[in-house]
Design an enzyme around this catalytic site. Structure first.
Site, short mmCIF file in Angstrom:
data_model
loop_
_atom_site.label_atom_id
_atom_site.label_comp_id
_atom_site.label_asym_id
_atom_site.label_seq_id
_atom_site.Cartn_x
_atom_site.Cartn_y
_atom_site.Cartn_z
N ASN A 166 0.65 -1.24 0.11
CA ASN A 166 0.12 -0.16 0.15
C ASN A 166 0.78 1.27 0.10
OD1 ASN A 166 0.63 -0.18 2.77
ND2 ASN A 166 -1.30 0.39 3.54
N GLU A 265 4.67 -3.79 12.41
CA GLU A 265 3.76 -2.71 12.11
C GLU A 265 2.48 -3.32 11.62
OE1 GLU A 265 3.66 0.27 12.65
OE2 GLU A 265 5.73 0.80 13.45
N CYS A 299 -3.21 1.57 6.58
CA CYS A 299 -3.20 1.23 8.04
C CYS A 299 -3.78 2.45 8.84
CB CYS A 299 -2.08 0.62 8.54
SG CYS A 299 -0.88 1.93 8.30
N GLU A 473 8.50 3.11 14.69
CA GLU A 473 9.15 3.49 13.49
C GLU A 473 9.22 5.13 13.62
OE1 GLU A 473 7.80 1.36 10.05
OE2 GLU A 473 9.31 -0.18 10.54
P1 NAD Z 1 0.02 -8.93 4.10
O1 NAD Z 1 0.60 -9.01 5.51
O2 NAD Z 1 -0.50 -9.68 3.24
O3 NAD Z 1 1.67 -8.97 3.35
C1 NAD Z 1 2.61 -7.91 3.86
C2 NAD Z 1 3.95 -8.56 3.31
O4 NAD Z 1 4.44 -9.82 3.90
C3 NAD Z 1 4.20 -8.53 1.80
O5 NAD Z 1 5.47 -8.46 1.26
C4 NAD Z 1 3.81 -10.26 1.77
O6 NAD Z 1 4.54 -10.89 0.53
C5 NAD Z 1 4.66 -10.91 2.87
N1 NAD Z 1 4.22 -11.98 3.33
C6 NAD Z 1 2.91 -12.71 3.27
N2 NAD Z 1 2.88 -13.80 3.93
C7 NAD Z 1 4.05 -14.20 4.40
C8 NAD Z 1 4.61 -14.99 5.00
N3 NAD Z 1 4.24 -16.21 5.39
N4 NAD Z 1 5.92 -14.72 5.39
C9 NAD Z 1 6.73 -13.98 5.14
N5 NAD Z 1 6.05 -12.77 4.32
C10 NAD Z 1 4.89 -12.94 4.15
O7 NAD Z 1 -0.24 -7.44 3.90
P2 NAD Z 1 -0.78 -6.41 2.73
O8 NAD Z 1 -1.99 -6.96 2.26
O9 NAD Z 1 0.39 -6.32 2.01
O10 NAD Z 1 -0.80 -5.08 3.31
C11 NAD Z 1 -1.88 -4.72 4.11
C12 NAD Z 1 -1.79 -4.80 5.44
O11 NAD Z 1 -0.68 -3.82 5.99
C13 NAD Z 1 -3.09 -4.20 6.26
O12 NAD Z 1 -3.30 -4.96 7.15
C14 NAD Z 1 -2.53 -2.94 6.74
O13 NAD Z 1 -3.35 -2.32 7.86
C15 NAD Z 1 -0.96 -3.38 7.00
N6 NAD Z 1 -0.31 -2.23 6.95
C16 NAD Z 1 0.43 -1.62 8.48
C17 NAD Z 1 0.77 -0.47 8.44
C18 NAD Z 1 1.32 -0.14 9.75
O14 NAD Z 1 2.40 0.71 9.76
N7 NAD Z 1 0.92 -0.62 10.94
C19 NAD Z 1 1.34 0.21 7.34
C20 NAD Z 1 0.91 -0.36 5.97
C21 NAD Z 1 0.13 -1.34 5.90
#
Ligand code: NAD
Length: 493
Positions: A166, A265, A299, A473
């Site tokens: 995102n 995060e 997020c 962060e």
């Molecule tokens: P996601 O958890 O599906 O994926 C995030 C990352 O993790 C990607 O690079 C993905 O390829 C990787 N990943 C997925 N499964 C994995 C595994 N088993 N082992 C290692 N890596 C793995 O999330 P998304 O759909 O890409 O992003 C949206 C989510 O991120 C939302 O829940 C959002 O709230 C959160 N987010 C949080 C913040 C924050 O700062 N708190 C910021 C941005 C997004």
């Protein structure tokens, strides 16, 4: 800019200036088995490029490269590290328009949001360039008087950084910049939906003077096993993850096997609380930013809007007018205000949440159903009378849907706000600063916007409580501290 499918030449270097091979030890390469991942333009569903799909062998090579570069980088003078980070900032600013276009293309967000992201992402380099030369230790006398207590802060070691789609630039620089300032070497695994920005930035770092192997970048469709393999290497000491709470939990369990330090995060479910005495126009401005930055794919996005009964109707009507007037289209179109969602799956999830809320009695004020045609679009939507048991009150919507719920008393708003497993961001609008501070202290969240719809700032600690994560962060020392270990030396002299 016009990206063609599978445009990866022999050296893994895109001829039009965008690098997108695996970036390991300062060189661009194909994956060891030659497989590729398609990159899709969410505004059309068309494949626009392909990047290598890294294997376990490639992940091992990335750890080797990070290990090889570790000592040199750790021993590089803080001033020199600072100057290199400053140069990364300058190059990002110089190329901001191109980077913004690339983000819009692969992520779909409106160009104005992409420009905002590039500026925010670049700031992490400027801020951490300034912090790199200000890492201090502690010195004191032990209470017993027998010795002195000296505390030195050392780079934690090799870091694995995993980021979501995102904010393809900012989520990467928010980790890379403090890690490098602290003296660590890193392996970044960006989301496979948005790899091009991560690779474009990798090329920029090397140009800024980041030595080979200090930053390595690999994309994969097999993140679980690759991450496990990297974490099992004893030289890897840190996992910094941004993404969903579900994946975060899995990774925490995986990291526990090797006692790896984790920063997490994770997801959010931000309440946006408007009291009767709020400045209506300011609250509407704030709601539009908190809800519609990145078309709701943030997020920190306002996921639930609680509005006191005296201002409720005016607020709901004002929000409906503003949301209905937004121009929906491809992110790369100059006048787009709301781009597509990242995938068809994301659209289906939003549709499910809206249908669920409506079936429980919510009223649709605008939008409310999927759009026909190509691409992954969902229209800006406002719902009123959303009941507390609607699924969207508990799950991240991650889309352009603003659910409004009416409340009467302050305590009721606080109870609603805290009725979630998440605790990332929250927003409060009131002209009564005393009430604002009181409510801010009672809402369980890592970050509060008080009469503000945007709180992200590299100079402030970003992060959540409850199921929204661990660690911070950015901020004056918080961000860098996540990449350092304290070493205590007891001295007698
Ligand atoms: P996601 O958890 O599906 O994926 C995030 C990352 O993790 C990607 O690079 C993905 O390829 C990787 N990943 C997925 N499964 C994995 C595994 N088993 N082992 C290692 N890596 C793995 O999330 P998304 O759909 O890409 O992003 C949206 C989510 O991120 C939302 O829940 C959002 O709230 C959160 N987010 C949080 C913040 C924050 O700062 N708190 C910021 C941005 C997004």
């Amino acid at each position: 800019m016009n990206l063609n499918p599978h445009q990866l030449d022999q050296d893994g270097y895109d001829v039009r200036g965008f690098s997108h091979g695996l970036y390991i030890g300062g060189t661009w390469r194909q994956s060891s088995d030659g497989r590729l991942i398609d990159v899709v333009d969410p505004s059309s569903g068309a494949v626009i490029a392909a990047v290598p799909d890294a294997t376990l062998e490639d992940a091992t090579a990335a750890v080797e490269a990070a290990a090889k570069a570790a000592r040199g980088w750790r021993e590089t003078a803080p001033r020199k590290r600072s100057e290199i980070l400053r140069r990364c900032f300058e190059l990002m600013v110089e190329r901001s328009e191109t980077l913004a276009m690339l983000i819009s293309l692969e992520n779909g967000k409106a160009l104005r949001d992409a420009r905002g992201e590039v500026a925010y992402a670049a700031e992490f380099f400027r801020w951490n360039a300034e912090e790199a030369v200000r890492i201090t230790g502690e010195f004191g006398t032990a209470p017993s008087g027998t010795n002195r207590i000296m505390v030195d802060y050392e780079p934690i070691g090799i870091c694995v950084l995993i980021t979501p789609w995102n904010f393809p630039a900012a989520m990467a620089t928010r980790k890379i910049a403090p890690a490098l300032a602290a003296g660590c070497t890193v392996i970044l695994k960006p989301a496979s939906e948005t790899p091009l920005t991560a690779y474009a930035l990798a090329a920029l770092y090397s140009e800024a003077g980041v030595p080979a192997g200090v930053v390595n970048v690999l994309t994969t469709t097999n993140p679980g096993p690759l991450t496990s393999a990297m974490l099992a290497d004893p030289r890897v000491r840190k996992l910094s993850f941004t993404g969903s709470t579900g994946v975060g939990r899995t990774l925490l369990a995986e990291a526990a096997k090797n006692v790896i330090s984790c920063s997490m995060e994770l997801g959010g479910n931000a309440p946006f609380v408007v009291f009767d005495d709020a400045d209506l126009e300011a609250a509407l401005d704030g709601a539009m930013i908190a809800k519609m930055r990145n078309a709701g794919e943030a997020c920190t996005a306002a996921n639930r809007l609680y509005v006191q009964s005296g201002i409720h109707d005016a607020f709901a009507d004002g929000l409906r007018k503003r949301m209905a007037a937004l121009r929906v289209g491809a992110g790369t179109n100059a006048d787009t205000e709301c781009g597509p969602m990242i995938t068809k799956r994301a659209v289906d999830k939003i549709d499910r949440l809206v249908n669920d809320a409506v079936s429980r009695g919510a009223k649709v004020l605008c939008g409310g159903s999927t759009l026909e045609g190509e691409g992954f679009f969902y229209p800006p939507t406002v719902l009123a009378d959303v009941p507390p048991d609607a699924a969207m009150a508990h799950e991240e919507i991650f889309g352009p849907v603003a659910p409004i719920t009416r409340f009467e008393a302050e305590a009721e708003a606080i109870a609603h706000a805290n009725d979630t497993e998440y605790g990332l961001a929250a927003y409060i609008y009131t002209r009564d600063v005393g009430r604002g501070m009181r409510v801010a202290s009672r809402i369980e969240a890592g970050m509060i916007g008080l009469n503000r719809g945007l709180m992200s700032d590299p100079a402030a600690p970003f992060g959540g409580v409850k199921q929204s994560g661990l660690g911070r962060e950015g901020g004056q020392h918080h961000g860098i501290a996540e990449f350092m270990e304290a070493k205590y030396i007891a001295v007698t002299f």
